[in-house]
Design a protein around this motif. Structure first.
Motif, PDB file in Angstrom:
ATOM      1  N   ALA A  65     106.024  61.440  -7.117  1.00  0.00           N
ATOM      2  CA  ALA A  65     105.720  62.443  -5.490  1.00  0.00           C
ATOM      3  C   ALA A  65     105.196  61.819  -4.738  1.00  0.00           C
ATOM      4  CB  ALA A  65     104.733  63.738  -5.889  1.00  0.00           C
ATOM      5  N   GLY A  66     104.527  60.103  -4.701  1.00  0.00           N
ATOM      6  CA  GLY A  66     103.746  59.587  -3.817  1.00  0.00           C
ATOM      7  C   GLY A  66     102.833  59.551  -3.399  1.00  0.00           C
ATOM      8  N   PHE A  67     101.331  59.757  -4.515  1.00  0.00           N
ATOM      9  CA  PHE A  67     100.043  60.318  -4.496  1.00  0.00           C
ATOM     10  C   PHE A  67     100.049  58.952  -5.433  1.00  0.00           C
ATOM     11  CE2 PHE A  67     102.042  64.834  -4.585  1.00  0.00           C
ATOM     12  CZ  PHE A  67     101.391  64.649  -3.809  1.00  0.00           C
ATOM     13  N   ASP A  68      98.486  58.541  -5.388  1.00  0.00           N
ATOM     14  CA  ASP A  68      97.784  57.452  -6.069  1.00  0.00           C
ATOM     15  C   ASP A  68      97.394  57.744  -7.187  1.00  0.00           C
ATOM     16  OD1 ASP A  68      95.881  55.429  -6.909  1.00  0.00           O
ATOM     17  OD2 ASP A  68      95.141  55.395  -4.550  1.00  0.00           O
ATOM     18  N   LEU A  69      97.110  57.384  -8.427  1.00  0.00           N
ATOM     19  CA  LEU A  69      97.383  57.714  -9.552  1.00  0.00           C
ATOM     20  C   LEU A  69      95.461  58.062  -9.606  1.00  0.00           C
ATOM     21  CD1 LEU A  69      98.387  58.540 -12.067  1.00  0.00           C
ATOM     22  CD2 LEU A  69      98.494  55.901 -12.749  1.00  0.00           C
ATOM     23  N   ALA A  70      95.266  57.562  -9.004  1.00  0.00           N
ATOM     24  CA  ALA A  70      93.140  56.964  -9.372  1.00  0.00           C
ATOM     25  C   ALA A  70      93.235  58.765  -8.702  1.00  0.00           C
ATOM     26  CB  ALA A  70      93.033  56.020  -7.970  1.00  0.00           C
ATOM     27  N   TYR A  71      93.284  59.423  -8.121  1.00  0.00           N
ATOM     28  CA  TYR A  71      93.540  60.463  -8.051  1.00  0.00           C
ATOM     29  C   TYR A  71      94.287  61.900  -8.659  1.00  0.00           C
ATOM     30  CZ  TYR A  71      91.568  58.789  -4.151  1.00  0.00           C
ATOM     31  OH  TYR A  71      91.220  58.047  -2.851  1.00  0.00           O
ATOM     32  N   PHE A  72      94.950  61.791  -9.946  1.00  0.00           N
ATOM     33  CA  PHE A  72      95.134  62.918 -10.562  1.00  0.00           C
ATOM     34  C   PHE A  72      94.513  63.086 -11.209  1.00  0.00           C
ATOM     35  CE2 PHE A  72      97.639  63.303 -14.582  1.00  0.00           C
ATOM     36  CZ  PHE A  72      98.485  63.739 -14.383  1.00  0.00           C
ATOM     37  N   PRO A  73      94.972  64.870 -10.914  1.00  0.00           N
ATOM     38  CA  PRO A  73      93.854  65.662 -11.392  1.00  0.00           C
ATOM     39  C   PRO A  73      93.825  66.055 -12.509  1.00  0.00           C
ATOM     40  CG  PRO A  73      95.610  66.599 -11.107  1.00  0.00           C
ATOM     41  CD  PRO A  73      96.120  65.230 -10.817  1.00  0.00           C
TER      42      PRO A  73
END
Length: 173
Positions: A65-73
């Motif tokens: 989805a294009g999100f940074d894995l560092a912010y994975f919930p």
């Protein structure tokens, strides 16, 4: 008129009758007990991911989805371990079911009067934990011949149902 014979008058006649006492002067008493059990065939159930597989798919979807894995919930932490917490929800919601029915029937009669009484109790415990049903049923039918051409019939039926239903999804397992 063709209403009782079907739309074209060709489907025949269906007459529904209920049980009644026999007019032979005898007293008949019968009882029955039925019991059954049921279980879910686990081989037909949908297969689900375990916790580790689900977390891997969630990470892949997050990155796609294009999100940074560092912010994975969904991160493992001391309060919640997403990757190792497996719950078999089928074990939580499904179990062994059973059903039973006890019934008693009495009929008697003479040429001028007949009587039929039926009492039953049905109990079911579903394979879905928490679902159960109880039904109590009483049927009473009496017939009195008043004259050569006149007969008085009474037919009383009563039931009492207790249902507890827990819906765990829109579809059945």
């Amino acid at each position: 008129t063709t209403s009782i014979y079907g739309a074209d008058g060709a489907n025949g006649v269906i007459i529904v009758t209920t049980k009644q006492g026999k007019g032979d002067g005898s007293l008949n008493i019968s009882a029955s007990i039925k019991y059954g059990s049921s279980s879910v065939d686990r081989s037909t159930l949908m297969k689900y991911c375990n916790a580790e597989q689900w977390l891997s798919l969630a990470r892949e979807g997050w990155v796609n989805a294009g999100f940074d894995l560092a912010y994975f919930p969904y991160q493992d932490n001391p309060m919640n371990s997403y990757s190792t917490t497996d719950t078999d929800w089928y074990d939580v919601y499904l179990g062994r079911g059973s059903n039973s029915e006890i019934s008693l029937r009495i009929d008697s009669g003479t040429e001028k009067a007949s009587h039929y009484l039926s009492v039953s109790c049905f109990k079911e415990k579903s394979t879905t934990i928490g679902n159960n049903q109880r039904r109590f049923l009483v049927r009473d039918r009496a017939s009195f011949k008043i004259g050569k051409k006149l007969t008085l019939d009474t037919n009383i039926s009563s039931s009492y149902n207790l249902n507890n239903i827990v819906s765990i999804s829109r579809s059945n397992f």
